[in-house]
Design a protein around this motif. Structure first.
Motif, PDB file in Angstrom:
ATOM      1  N   LEU A  78       2.037   4.856   3.605  1.00  0.00           N
ATOM      2  CA  LEU A  78       2.099   3.828   2.563  1.00  0.00           C
ATOM      3  C   LEU A  78       0.832   3.839   1.714  1.00  0.00           C
ATOM      4  CD1 LEU A  78       3.591   0.883   4.659  1.00  0.00           C
ATOM      5  CD2 LEU A  78       4.745   2.136   2.825  1.00  0.00           C
ATOM      6  N   ILE A  79      -0.311   3.980   2.368  1.00  0.00           N
ATOM      7  CA  ILE A  79      -1.585   4.013   1.649  1.00  0.00           C
ATOM      8  C   ILE A  79      -1.676   5.258   0.776  1.00  0.00           C
ATOM      9  CG2 ILE A  79      -4.094   4.188   1.929  1.00  0.00           C
ATOM     10  CD1 ILE A  79      -2.882   1.394   2.444  1.00  0.00           C
ATOM     11  N   ASN A  80      -1.156   6.362   1.262  1.00  0.00           N
ATOM     12  CA  ASN A  80      -1.172   7.604   0.485  1.00  0.00           C
ATOM     13  C   ASN A  80      -0.324   7.496  -0.778  1.00  0.00           C
ATOM     14  OD1 ASN A  80      -2.897   8.936   2.232  1.00  0.00           O
ATOM     15  ND2 ASN A  80      -1.250   9.834   3.450  1.00  0.00           N
ATOM     16  N   GLY A  81       0.578   6.526  -0.787  1.00  0.00           N
ATOM     17  CA  GLY A  81       1.416   6.322  -1.964  1.00  0.00           C
ATOM     18  C   GLY A  81       0.730   5.536  -3.065  1.00  0.00           C
ATOM     19  N   LEU A  82      -0.469   5.034  -2.783  1.00  0.00           N
ATOM     20  CA  LEU A  82      -1.220   4.296  -3.793  1.00  0.00           C
ATOM     21  C   LEU A  82      -2.045   5.250  -4.653  1.00  0.00           C
ATOM     22  CD1 LEU A  82      -2.568   1.361  -1.582  1.00  0.00           C
ATOM     23  CD2 LEU A  82      -0.583   1.326  -3.112  1.00  0.00           C
ATOM     24  N   ASN A  83      -2.379   4.794  -5.842  1.00  0.00           N
ATOM     25  CA  ASN A  83      -3.172   5.599  -6.772  1.00  0.00           C
ATOM     26  C   ASN A  83      -4.659   5.284  -6.587  1.00  0.00           C
ATOM     27  OD1 ASN A  83      -4.384   6.896  -8.925  1.00  0.00           O
ATOM     28  ND2 ASN A  83      -2.825   6.279 -10.416  1.00  0.00           N
ATOM     29  N   LYS A  84      -5.423   6.254  -6.113  1.00  0.00           N
ATOM     30  CA  LYS A  84      -6.849   6.028  -5.853  1.00  0.00           C
ATOM     31  C   LYS A  84      -7.656   5.839  -7.135  1.00  0.00           C
ATOM     32  CE  LYS A  84      -6.973   8.547  -1.461  1.00  0.00           C
ATOM     33  NZ  LYS A  84      -7.590   9.660  -0.702  1.00  0.00           N
ATOM     34  N   ALA A  85      -7.079   6.243  -8.254  1.00  0.00           N
ATOM     35  CA  ALA A  85      -7.793   6.123  -9.530  1.00  0.00           C
ATOM     36  C   ALA A  85      -7.740   4.699 -10.089  1.00  0.00           C
ATOM     37  CB  ALA A  85      -7.209   7.102 -10.547  1.00  0.00           C
ATOM     38  N   ASN A  86      -6.836   3.887  -9.544  1.00  0.00           N
ATOM     39  CA  ASN A  86      -6.682   2.515 -10.026  1.00  0.00           C
ATOM     40  C   ASN A  86      -7.181   1.511  -8.989  1.00  0.00           C
ATOM     41  OD1 ASN A  86      -5.499   3.466 -12.365  1.00  0.00           O
ATOM     42  ND2 ASN A  86      -3.409   3.287 -11.569  1.00  0.00           N
ATOM     43  N   PRO A  87      -7.558   0.314  -9.426  1.00  0.00           N
ATOM     44  CA  PRO A  87      -8.045  -0.704  -8.491  1.00  0.00           C
ATOM     45  C   PRO A  87      -6.966  -1.127  -7.495  1.00  0.00           C
ATOM     46  CG  PRO A  87      -8.526  -1.305 -10.767  1.00  0.00           C
ATOM     47  CD  PRO A  87      -7.586  -0.150 -10.827  1.00  0.00           C
ATOM     48  N   VAL A  88      -7.413  -1.531  -6.328  1.00  0.00           N
ATOM     49  CA  VAL A  88      -6.512  -2.099  -5.330  1.00  0.00           C
ATOM     50  C   VAL A  88      -6.997  -3.522  -5.032  1.00  0.00           C
ATOM     51  CG1 VAL A  88      -5.563  -1.917  -3.009  1.00  0.00           C
ATOM     52  CG2 VAL A  88      -6.067   0.156  -4.310  1.00  0.00           C
ATOM     53  N   PHE A  89      -6.065  -4.464  -5.001  1.00  0.00           N
ATOM     54  CA  PHE A  89      -6.385  -5.869  -4.761  1.00  0.00           C
ATOM     55  C   PHE A  89      -5.817  -6.272  -3.404  1.00  0.00           C
ATOM     56  CE2 PHE A  89      -6.204  -5.031  -9.247  1.00  0.00           C
ATOM     57  CZ  PHE A  89      -7.281  -5.718  -9.784  1.00  0.00           C
ATOM     58  N   VAL A  90      -6.644  -6.891  -2.584  1.00  0.00           N
ATOM     59  CA  VAL A  90      -6.250  -7.212  -1.215  1.00  0.00           C
ATOM     60  C   VAL A  90      -6.532  -8.684  -0.917  1.00  0.00           C
ATOM     61  CG1 VAL A  90      -6.453  -6.543   1.204  1.00  0.00           C
ATOM     62  CG2 VAL A  90      -6.956  -4.859  -0.585  1.00  0.00           C
ATOM     63  N   TYR A  91      -5.621  -9.314  -0.179  1.00  0.00           N
ATOM     64  CA  TYR A  91      -5.865 -10.682   0.273  1.00  0.00           C
ATOM     65  C   TYR A  91      -5.220 -10.883   1.640  1.00  0.00           C
ATOM     66  CZ  TYR A  91      -1.007 -11.942  -0.857  1.00  0.00           C
ATOM     67  OH  TYR A  91       0.364 -12.020  -0.888  1.00  0.00           O
ATOM     68  N   SER A  92      -5.708 -11.883   2.355  1.00  0.00           N
ATOM     69  CA  SER A  92      -5.086 -12.300   3.614  1.00  0.00           C
ATOM     70  C   SER A  92      -5.170 -13.814   3.665  1.00  0.00           C
ATOM     71  CB  SER A  92      -5.764 -11.638   4.818  1.00  0.00           C
ATOM     72  OG  SER A  92      -7.158 -11.879   4.823  1.00  0.00           O
ATOM     73  N   ILE A  93      -5.233 -14.412   4.845  1.00  0.00           N
ATOM     74  CA  ILE A  93      -5.291 -15.871   4.885  1.00  0.00           C
ATOM     75  C   ILE A  93      -6.703 -16.376   4.632  1.00  0.00           C
ATOM     76  CG2 ILE A  93      -5.746 -16.292   7.339  1.00  0.00           C
ATOM     77  CD1 ILE A  93      -3.303 -18.313   7.049  1.00  0.00           C
ATOM     78  N   ALA A  94      -7.685 -15.564   5.018  1.00  0.00           N
ATOM     79  CA  ALA A  94      -9.086 -15.856   4.719  1.00  0.00           C
ATOM     80  C   ALA A  94      -9.691 -14.551   4.207  1.00  0.00           C
ATOM     81  CB  ALA A  94      -9.802 -16.384   5.954  1.00  0.00           C
ATOM     82  N   ASN A  95     -10.690 -14.013   4.909  1.00  0.00           N
ATOM     83  CA  ASN A  95     -11.269 -12.734   4.480  1.00  0.00           C
ATOM     84  C   ASN A  95     -11.207 -11.656   5.551  1.00  0.00           C
ATOM     85  OD1 ASN A  95     -11.897 -14.165   2.213  1.00  0.00           O
ATOM     86  ND2 ASN A  95     -14.095 -14.063   2.425  1.00  0.00           N
ATOM     87  N   GLY A  96     -10.905 -12.047   6.808  1.00  0.00           N
ATOM     88  CA  GLY A  96     -10.984 -11.103   7.921  1.00  0.00           C
ATOM     89  C   GLY A  96     -10.139  -9.849   7.789  1.00  0.00           C
ATOM     90  N   ARG A  97      -8.818 -10.026   7.743  1.00  0.00           N
ATOM     91  CA  ARG A  97      -7.924  -8.867   7.696  1.00  0.00           C
ATOM     92  C   ARG A  97      -8.026  -8.111   6.378  1.00  0.00           C
ATOM     93  NH1 ARG A  97      -2.581 -11.955   9.725  1.00  0.00           N
ATOM     94  NH2 ARG A  97      -3.664 -13.642   8.644  1.00  0.00           N
TER      95      ARG A  97
END
Length: 240
Positions: A78-97
């Motif tokens: 799944l990660i390999n399907g992302l474009n490394k040239a573009n930003p990735v935005f991540v969130y969880s319930i707080a900051n841990g995961r």
């Protein structure tokens, strides 16, 4: 120790340090809600990852997010399907995961990764759109009536999936025992009342507590740090 041996050991140390750094999100990776939304909206097709569990994601998530965490089956593919040239935005319930996932993304060559500080609590609390399965929940009008009908009200806002939120419960139990009916405690969860959390436009992270004294806000507190002494001090002042 020879000079040659010294420099060889130094080179090994630097290499290890670089590898550790590559797997650790930089301070700039964790950004406040204002920066996160601005950068996210600037993308035509944003790569937005919800790093929570599938159960949490099914109950509520940010629009256009995909649910990927370090335990997701087929994670690497799944990660390999992302474009490394573009930003990735991540969130969880707080900051841990989300921070853990961001660190792994950096180790895989992603150079621009943004973690939402305060997670979905900050997103919902700022009034952003949320996809949710919640039905009715507590309304803002009902909330306002509860505040108006009681002299002192302590509002606890969080999520049943939030580890830090669970640590607030013993504190609330102690306060119930100590203050009895002179203190009304209102517990609000994201899974039941997301619209209310958004309407308040004050929550920055879970857990988030608000203390009212005769309808006036006397305390707003995010997180667990110094929570119990801060509450006790504010309650003492409010009782005068």
């Amino acid at each position: 120790m020879t000079i040659k041996f010294f420099f060889r050991q130094l080179a090994v140390f630097v290499l290890v340090a670089l590898r550790v750094h590559a797997q650790t999100p930089e301070a700039k990776d964790v950004v406040p809600i204002t920066s996160f939304t601005a950068k996210l909206s600037a993308q035509k097709s944003p790569q937005l990852i919800d790093a929570r569990s599938a159960e949490e994601f099914a109950l509520n998530h940010i629009p256009d997010a995909v649910n990927i965490n370090l335990q997701t089956p087929g994670y690497a593919q799944l990660i390999n399907g992302l474009n490394k040239a573009n930003p990735v935005f991540v969130y969880s319930i707080a900051n841990g995961r989300s921070v853990a996932l961001a660190g792994d993304l950096r180790s895989r060559g992603f150079r621009e990764v943004y973690v939402l500080d305060g997670g979905i609590g900050a997103w919902t609390g700022s009034g952003q759109t949320l996809i949710t399965t919640a039905k009715k929940g507590l309304t803002l009008d009902e909330y306002t009536k509860i505040i108006a009908a009681n002299d002192r009200v302590l509002v606890d806002i969080g999520s049943k999936f939030c580890g830090s939120c669970k640590k607030v419960k013993p504190v609330l139990a102690s306060l119930r025992q100590q203050y009895g009916q002179s203190l009304t405690i209102l517990e609000i969860e994201l899974e039941e009342s997301p619209a209310l959390i958004g309407a308040l436009k004050t929550v920055t992270a879970f857990p988030y507590l608000i203390l009212y004294n005769r309808g006036e806000v006397v305390l707003k507190h995010a997180g667990l740090q110094d929570l119990e002494p801060t509450l006790q001090q504010s309650l003492s002042v409010a009782a005068r």
